[in-house]
Design a protein around this motif. Structure first.
Motif: not given
Length: 635
Positions: A316-344
């Motif tokens: 989570f801290l790694r995804t937060l670090a990416a978000a802090g640098r303007g990249n929200l994609i890892p945080m979004l992907q982590l959300g899909y994984s946690n909620m078992y949502i098909d990213p496609e």
């Protein structure tokens, strides 16, 4: 008194071995389990044990693991949730334990009513909408609409009115007790993890003569009301999240990726998504781009789920670090994984191991939401949330949203709570980590303090559920109790582990790093091994994923590991690569990663890179920015 108990525990071992599960199950109609390598048996039980109407029945399936040596006892294993499938979990769970467990102990898993392929309660479409919906306390109308819509849409999606009325812990206990009687009524060990500790405590209380011993791991205090339970774990999770942010500053790589205050980075992002969902360009498996919404619901879920394990906190801290640098994609992907949502498709996926509607069906009927109409119950919960808000500024949603869904659920549980678990003549072993966000250690202490013949093993820095993680403490203590009847050496014992796992730094954060071919090749390997969608791949069939900034990668399973193909794949905005990769994972000397890649963009070249994991050796050949590529030489 303790010496007397110890002597009793050792002398109480029967002179003759209990009948093995193999012998006890000889009269059952066994068949191969569909989701594991075990043998399965189905038992027809009353739909409602209290009504006992022979015209209304339900088939419950059990999975049986037979001890490969002479059996030292039978263990009934109850998984977490509620909503977890025992049968889908068997291979994963058993492979995590010391091999001596399956050598010496017969183990029984069950698909509790409401889980499994036959009568599993899942509404993935409604569940996905509910899980990601923005529902801030500042907008009570949105909260109520979200909860009402979920209950209405989910129950319609289920079309299981008869089962919903009897999907609860009491009925599930009676299902398993009928199975125990079916195999000759042996005394059994009861093990429960997380929600399974609710089953085990109630089972041992209702049927004490059935019990050889009890082990509870990640313990629920049954005396707590719904409000008290949610309050207890929400406040514990708040403290753990704050500690996780503070730990980042003590880890040089994390501090380098988040130079300021990690808590402030999170709070700024939380304020941003609370104001409105943030649009994120997302690359699909066909290489096309769609616009997705990152919501407060996804952010808070990511923060909460991260707290379940030391590895989760680091990720989570790694995804937060990416978000802090303007990249929200890892945080979004982590959300899909946690909620078992098909990213496609952004539609909830059906998971053979998890039945989300069963979680609500069982929770809402095990716990009461209070008196009054559904709207009155929901209003009271919102008032309680407003009162708690100053103490839970980051994870308040965890306190109220599920409870409000339960307020509208068609079946309500009792508002009275059972007496404290009292233990019995048999031993009870209480296990818990002190970094557990969902069953805080204070719940385990309460159970230990009220139960007879109870012993506690607690882990400093420990996660949710501590047995079976390959650590001598508590594993050796549990095994000695199960195999030989050896009671723990003390009433309470302490284990230790680090509260946070190894942090993987972000890669190529400085454009100057692109001058070095080895740094760039290792960055590709690092991102590939930490790519969140790939971590969720089942490894059975080829799959193609969009790379974060464009292009695609394809993973294909092989007998020796995984083959990769990359097409203009971009983990960074200004660098693309195409080519192939081979990952070998056979526990052989040549295990590792080989990448054969061509790069374009901010740096150019063709590289062949090998990382052999057995001895941590690296090699590199090729051309990089017009020059021969090789390993760096220190001056």
């Amino acid at each position: 008194m303790r010496f007397a108990l110890l002597a009793l525990g050792l002398l109480g071992t029967p002179a003759f071995a209990d009948p093995s599960l193999q012998d006890a199950a000889s009269g059952l109609d066994l068949f191969p389990c569909a989701l594991s390598s075990l043998s399965c048996a189905t038992l027809t039980v009353p739909l409602d044990h209290r009504a006992n109407d022979p015209a209304q029945t339900l088939d419950i399936t059990f999975a049986l693991s037979f001890a490969s040596n002479e059996s030292k006892g039978i263990l009934f294993y109850f998984v977490g949730g509620p909503g977890g499938s025992g049968l889908a979990s068997t291979d994963g769970y058993l492979s995590a334990f010391d091999p001596s467990l399956t050598e010496n102990i017969d183990i029984v898993f069950v698909d509790q009513r409401g889980t499994g392929p036959a009568h599993g309660l899942a509404c993935p479409t409604a569940q996905a909408r509910f899980d990601i919906a923005p529902a801030p306390l500042s907008d009570p109308d949105a909260i109520l609409a979200t909860a009402k819509s979920y209950v209405t849409d989910c129950t319609a999606e289920l079309d299981a009115d008869a089962l919903l009325a009897v999907a609860n812990t009491d009925q599930a206990i009676r299902d398993s007790e009928l199975f125990r009687q079916k195999i000759g009524s042996p005394k059994v060990w009861l093990y429960g993890e997380s929600y399974g500790t609710q089953i085990v405590q109630a089972y041992a209380t209702q049927f004490p003569t059935a019990v050889k011993g009890v082990i509870v791991d990640g313990v629920v205090d049954l005396t707590l009301s719904a409000e008290a339970f949610y309050r207890r774990y929400t406040l514990a999770a708040e403290q753990l999240l704050a500690e996780t942010f503070a730990l980042c500053a003590t880890i040089p790589a994390c501090h380098a990726d988040i130079p300021g205050d990690a808590a402030q980075v999170y709070d700024d992002l939380a304020a941003r998504v609370a104001a409105a969902p943030v649009t994120v360009p997302y690359i699909l498996g066909d290489g096309s781009t769609v616009q997705r919404q990152f919501t407060s619901g996804l952010l808070e879920a990511n923060a909460f789920y991260a707290l379940y394990s030391s590895e989760g906190r680091a990720e989570f801290l790694r995804t937060l670090a990416a978000a802090g640098r303007g990249n929200l994609i890892p945080m979004l992907q982590l959300g899909y994984s946690n909620m078992y949502i098909d990213p496609e498709t952004e539609i909830g996926m059906e998971d053979p191991g998890w039945f989300g509607a069963a979680y609500y069906a069982i929770t809402c009927t095990d716990y009461g939401s209070g008196s009054g109409t559904p709207d009155e119950r929901a209003a009271r919960i919102l008032d309680e949330a407003r009162a708690l808000a100053p103490e839970a500024p980051r994870l308040l949603r965890s306190y109220y949203l599920e409870r409000i869904a339960c307020a509208y659920w068609p079946h309500q549980g009792p508002d009275t709570r059972p007496a404290p678990y009292a233990g019995g003549e048999f031993p009870t072993l209480v296990l818990n980590g002190d970094h557990d966000p969902i069953t805080p250690i204070s719940m385990a202490w309460s159970v230990l303090d009220h139960a007879r013949n109870a012993y506690g093993v607690f882990m400093t820095g420990g996660p949710h559920v501590i047995w079976g993680r390959g650590l001598a403490c508590p594993d050796s203590i549990v095994q000695a109790l199960l195999y030989d009847g050896t009671l723990p050496a003390a009433h309470e014992q302490l284990c230790e582990q680090d509260p946070i796992g190894g942090y993987t730094p972000l890669t190529l954060t400085d454009p100057a790093q692109l001058a070095d071919a080895l740094t760039t090749a290792r960055a590709v390997e690092t991102e590939l091994l930490n790519y969140i969608p790939l971590a969720g791949w089942d490894g059975e069939y080829p799959a193609t994923y969009g790379c974060p900034m464009g292009g695609t990668l394809t993973a294909t399973p092989t007998e020796a590991g995984t083959d990769f193909a990359f097409a203009d794949c971009r983990f960074w905005p200004d660098l693309a690569f195409s080519g192939t990769g081979v990952e070998l994972s056979m526990d052989e000397p040549d295990d590792g990663m080989t990448l054969t890649l061509g790069f374009t963009g901010a740096a150019e070249g063709d590289l062949t890179y090998l990382h052999r994991t057995a001895d941590e050796a690296f090699s590199l050949t090729g051309i990089w920015n017009g020059q021969p590529a090789g390993l760096p030489r220190s001056p």
